[in-house]
Design a protein around this motif. Structure first.
Motif, mmCIF file in Angstrom:
data_model
loop_
_atom_site.group_PDB
_atom_site.id
_atom_site.type_symbol
_atom_site.label_atom_id
_atom_site.label_comp_id
_atom_site.label_asym_id
_atom_site.label_seq_id
_atom_site.Cartn_x
_atom_site.Cartn_y
_atom_site.Cartn_z
ATOM 1 N N GLY A 293 0.936 -0.579 -0.003
ATOM 2 C CA GLY A 293 -0.028 0.482 0.320
ATOM 3 C C GLY A 293 1.147 1.311 -0.219
ATOM 4 N N ILE A 294 2.335 1.173 -0.426
ATOM 5 C CA ILE A 294 3.082 2.362 -0.700
ATOM 6 C C ILE A 294 3.066 2.427 -1.937
ATOM 7 C CG2 ILE A 294 5.373 3.351 0.290
ATOM 8 C CD1 ILE A 294 5.702 1.383 2.226
ATOM 9 N N SER A 295 2.978 3.965 -2.441
ATOM 10 C CA SER A 295 2.835 4.473 -3.174
ATOM 11 C C SER A 295 3.816 5.001 -4.009
ATOM 12 C CB SER A 295 1.885 5.632 -3.504
ATOM 13 O OG SER A 295 2.073 6.750 -3.245
ATOM 14 N N ARG A 296 4.658 4.792 -5.374
ATOM 15 C CA ARG A 296 5.656 4.893 -5.780
ATOM 16 C C ARG A 296 6.769 6.990 -5.060
ATOM 17 N NH1 ARG A 296 7.387 7.697 -11.730
ATOM 18 N NH2 ARG A 296 6.289 9.706 -10.501
ATOM 19 N N ASN A 297 5.050 8.038 -4.927
ATOM 20 C CA ASN A 297 5.833 9.316 -4.441
ATOM 21 C C ASN A 297 5.368 8.928 -3.329
ATOM 22 O OD1 ASN A 297 5.810 10.326 -6.520
ATOM 23 N ND2 ASN A 297 3.620 11.056 -6.904
ATOM 24 N N ASP A 298 5.326 7.880 -2.201
ATOM 25 C CA ASP A 298 5.239 7.406 -1.139
ATOM 26 C C ASP A 298 6.424 7.327 0.000
ATOM 27 O OD1 ASP A 298 2.624 8.617 -0.638
ATOM 28 O OD2 ASP A 298 1.762 7.109 -0.824
ATOM 29 N N ILE A 299 7.200 6.947 -1.328
ATOM 30 C CA ILE A 299 9.278 5.849 -0.960
ATOM 31 C C ILE A 299 9.811 7.446 -1.194
ATOM 32 C CG2 ILE A 299 10.348 4.762 -1.311
ATOM 33 C CD1 ILE A 299 8.487 2.929 -3.249
ATOM 34 N N THR A 300 10.433 7.954 -0.088
ATOM 35 C CA THR A 300 11.263 8.515 -0.082
ATOM 36 C C THR A 300 12.238 8.367 -0.592
ATOM 37 O OG1 THR A 300 12.665 8.229 1.587
ATOM 38 C CG2 THR A 300 10.506 9.862 2.215
ATOM 39 N N PRO A 301 12.908 9.538 -1.569
ATOM 40 C CA PRO A 301 13.877 9.274 -3.160
ATOM 41 C C PRO A 301 15.423 8.652 -1.958
ATOM 42 C CG PRO A 301 13.194 11.536 -3.574
ATOM 43 C CD PRO A 301 12.474 11.097 -2.362
ATOM 44 N N LYS A 302 15.859 8.637 -0.934
ATOM 45 C CA LYS A 302 16.670 8.791 0.130
ATOM 46 C C LYS A 302 16.772 7.145 0.723
ATOM 47 C CE LYS A 302 19.454 9.834 4.120
ATOM 48 N NZ LYS A 302 20.069 10.067 5.173
ATOM 49 N N ASN A 303 15.099 6.335 0.227
ATOM 50 C CA ASN A 303 15.049 5.282 0.722
ATOM 51 C C ASN A 303 14.835 4.245 -0.708
ATOM 52 O OD1 ASN A 303 14.381 5.312 3.322
ATOM 53 N ND2 ASN A 303 12.252 5.432 3.614
ATOM 54 N N TYR A 304 14.178 5.116 -1.767
ATOM 55 C CA TYR A 304 14.281 4.228 -2.762
ATOM 56 C C TYR A 304 15.511 4.472 -3.219
ATOM 57 C CZ TYR A 304 14.855 3.468 -7.974
ATOM 58 O OH TYR A 304 14.698 2.547 -9.091
ATOM 59 N N ARG A 305 16.809 5.089 -3.314
ATOM 60 C CA ARG A 305 18.136 4.839 -3.364
ATOM 61 C C ARG A 305 18.818 3.440 -2.567
ATOM 62 N NH1 ARG A 305 18.051 10.764 -3.463
ATOM 63 N NH2 ARG A 305 18.905 10.877 -1.778
ATOM 64 N N PHE A 306 18.610 3.596 -0.863
ATOM 65 C CA PHE A 306 19.055 2.713 -0.088
ATOM 66 C C PHE A 306 17.990 1.770 -0.900
ATOM 67 C CE2 PHE A 306 18.368 -0.016 3.873
ATOM 68 C CZ PHE A 306 19.937 -0.081 3.917
ATOM 69 N N GLN A 307 17.263 1.017 -1.281
ATOM 70 C CA GLN A 307 16.355 -0.596 -1.419
ATOM 71 C C GLN A 307 16.967 -0.247 -2.816
ATOM 72 O OE1 GLN A 307 12.067 0.552 -1.262
ATOM 73 N NE2 GLN A 307 12.066 1.028 0.667
ATOM 74 N N LEU A 308 17.312 0.068 -3.089
ATOM 75 C CA LEU A 308 18.101 0.092 -4.678
ATOM 76 C C LEU A 308 19.617 -0.546 -4.321
ATOM 77 C CD1 LEU A 308 18.504 -0.475 -7.657
ATOM 78 C CD2 LEU A 308 19.067 2.486 -7.613
ATOM 79 N N LEU A 309 20.070 0.067 -3.700
ATOM 80 C CA LEU A 309 21.068 -0.794 -3.354
ATOM 81 C C LEU A 309 20.973 -2.455 -2.265
ATOM 82 C CD1 LEU A 309 23.950 -0.458 -3.217
ATOM 83 C CD2 LEU A 309 24.269 0.813 -0.614
#
Length: 373
Positions: free
Chosen positions: A120-136
């Motif tokens: 239930g977490i939309s793309r824009n609810d993922i902070t860019p910093k968290n996205y970068r970390f999750q990508l890593l």
């Protein structure tokens, strides 16, 4: 809070709705994005500006720098190109635009968004910093692991962070810091070498805290300083984390296909890193980003290491590795769509209508037959 000191594989079935084509190559409308007048200007990235972006700007900005409207393209041959590149690549590129593949939804770049959506977490609810970390984290888990298994591991981590650690954001650096290494290994059990990767992740998290202000590195040297991170992971991370296309991400599919088509000399390209360096010597920079998702998806669905679909391939008349038996075999599209890793229903329709020099017919039982004239 973050402290400042110091085998069995499980595969996840990827369901793709019939007729759905790759969203990865659908050009998105963007707003409030800077205009770029030259490739040199595009190469320059203001890291402070990127760090200051909110989610609705960040994702569109990164996508604008790393995603093209993939489809038909004409490539003018150059003396520096391998002799078959200009004839093969445009057709592979076109095929790829009409095929839905695992890398489009559960590849490392898409995985944080795909898995977050399940919670239930939309793309824009993922902070860019968290996205970068999750990508890593997704990249570190991906080595020698199918995308589907990697997706299961990321799902496990997300579920644990939300339900056990009570963090509604899911996977964050703070949450991952709290997870003890044996627990982490158990959660990422679906991927290969999970105990080793758990150790790598724990060491890298501490390095991010100590040396990178709890964010991911902004240079390839920074990524390579992390335990368990190699050039492929580093260049792919730079592309989708910071919009920096500093090198080509060469995985097993890119490595295999470039050698198969002799785009690099197999005798010199002993490793994917050799392939990357040889490829970058002649491949125009504007293709450095797209060649990875194009060839990865093509290698996952059409030109597999085993079970190649030469009968559905647009370059089977010029490919040096074509299997004539495969070209003339009868192929059940319904079975392929049900059992395969991706969906190429739209490609079959396009292929039967436009392929020159062949007679394509789809019979009432949905069997696809290709007969060379």
């Amino acid at each position: 809070m973050v402290r400042r000191s110091k085998r069995k594989r499980v595969e996840v079935e990827v369901e793709v709705e019939e007729g759905e084509v790759s969203k990865y190559f659908k050009k998105e409308e963007t707003s409030q994005l800077p205009e770029f007048s030259s490739r040199d200007e595009l190469d320059e990235v203001d890291i402070d500006m990127v760090k200051a972006m909110n989610a609705d700007i960040y994702y569109d900005w990164v996508n604008a720098r790393t995603k093209d409207d993939i489809g038909a393209i004409e490539i003018i041959d150059r003396p520096t190109f391998p002799r078959n590149f200009a004839s093969i690549y445009p057709k592979v590129r076109l095929m790829r635009s009409k095929i839905a593949t695992p890398v489009d939804t559960v590849g490392c770049a898409s995985l944080p968004i795909t898995v977050s959506k399940e919670f239930g977490i939309s793309r824009n609810d993922i902070t860019p910093k968290n996205y970068r970390f999750q990508l890593l984290i997704a990249l570190m888990l991906s080595s020698q692991t199918r995308d589907e298994a990697n997706a299961k591991a990321i799902h496990n981590l997300m579920e644990y962070c939300i339900e056990e650690l009570k963090n509604p954001e899911g996977i964050t650096l703070d949450c991952m810091f709290q997870i003890e290494e044996p627990v982490l290994a158990k959660l990422i059990y679906p991927v290969s070498f999970y105990t080793r990767k758990a150790m790598y992740i724990k060491k890298s998290i501490q390095r991010l805290v100590d040396d990178f202000d709890s964010d991911v590195p902004t240079t390839i040297e920074g990524y390579l300083s992390l335990t368990g991170v190699g050039p492929k992971m580093g260049y792919l991370a730079l592309q989708k984390a910071w919009g920096k296309v500093d090198g080509i991400g060469v995985d097993v599919h890119v490595d295999r296909l470039c050698k198969m088509w002799r785009w690099v000399d197999p005798a010199k390209a002993k490793t994917p890193e050799h392939t990357r360096k040889l490829l970058q010597e002649w491949l125009p920079r504007e293709f450095w980003y797209e060649i990875n998702p194009i060839l990865v998806g093509f290698g996952q669905v059409i030109c597999l290491p085993r079970g190649k679909r030469c009968d559905l391939c647009m370059v089977n008349n010029i490919c040096n590795a074509v299997d004539p038996k495969k070209v003339n075999q009868k192929s059940s599209s319904q079975n392929a769509l049900r059992k395969g890793r991706g969906n190429y229903a739209e490609w079959i329709d396009y292929f039967k209508q436009t392929t020159e020099g062949s007679d394509i017919s789809i019979e009432s039982d949905r069997k696809v037959t290709r007969k060379e004239l």
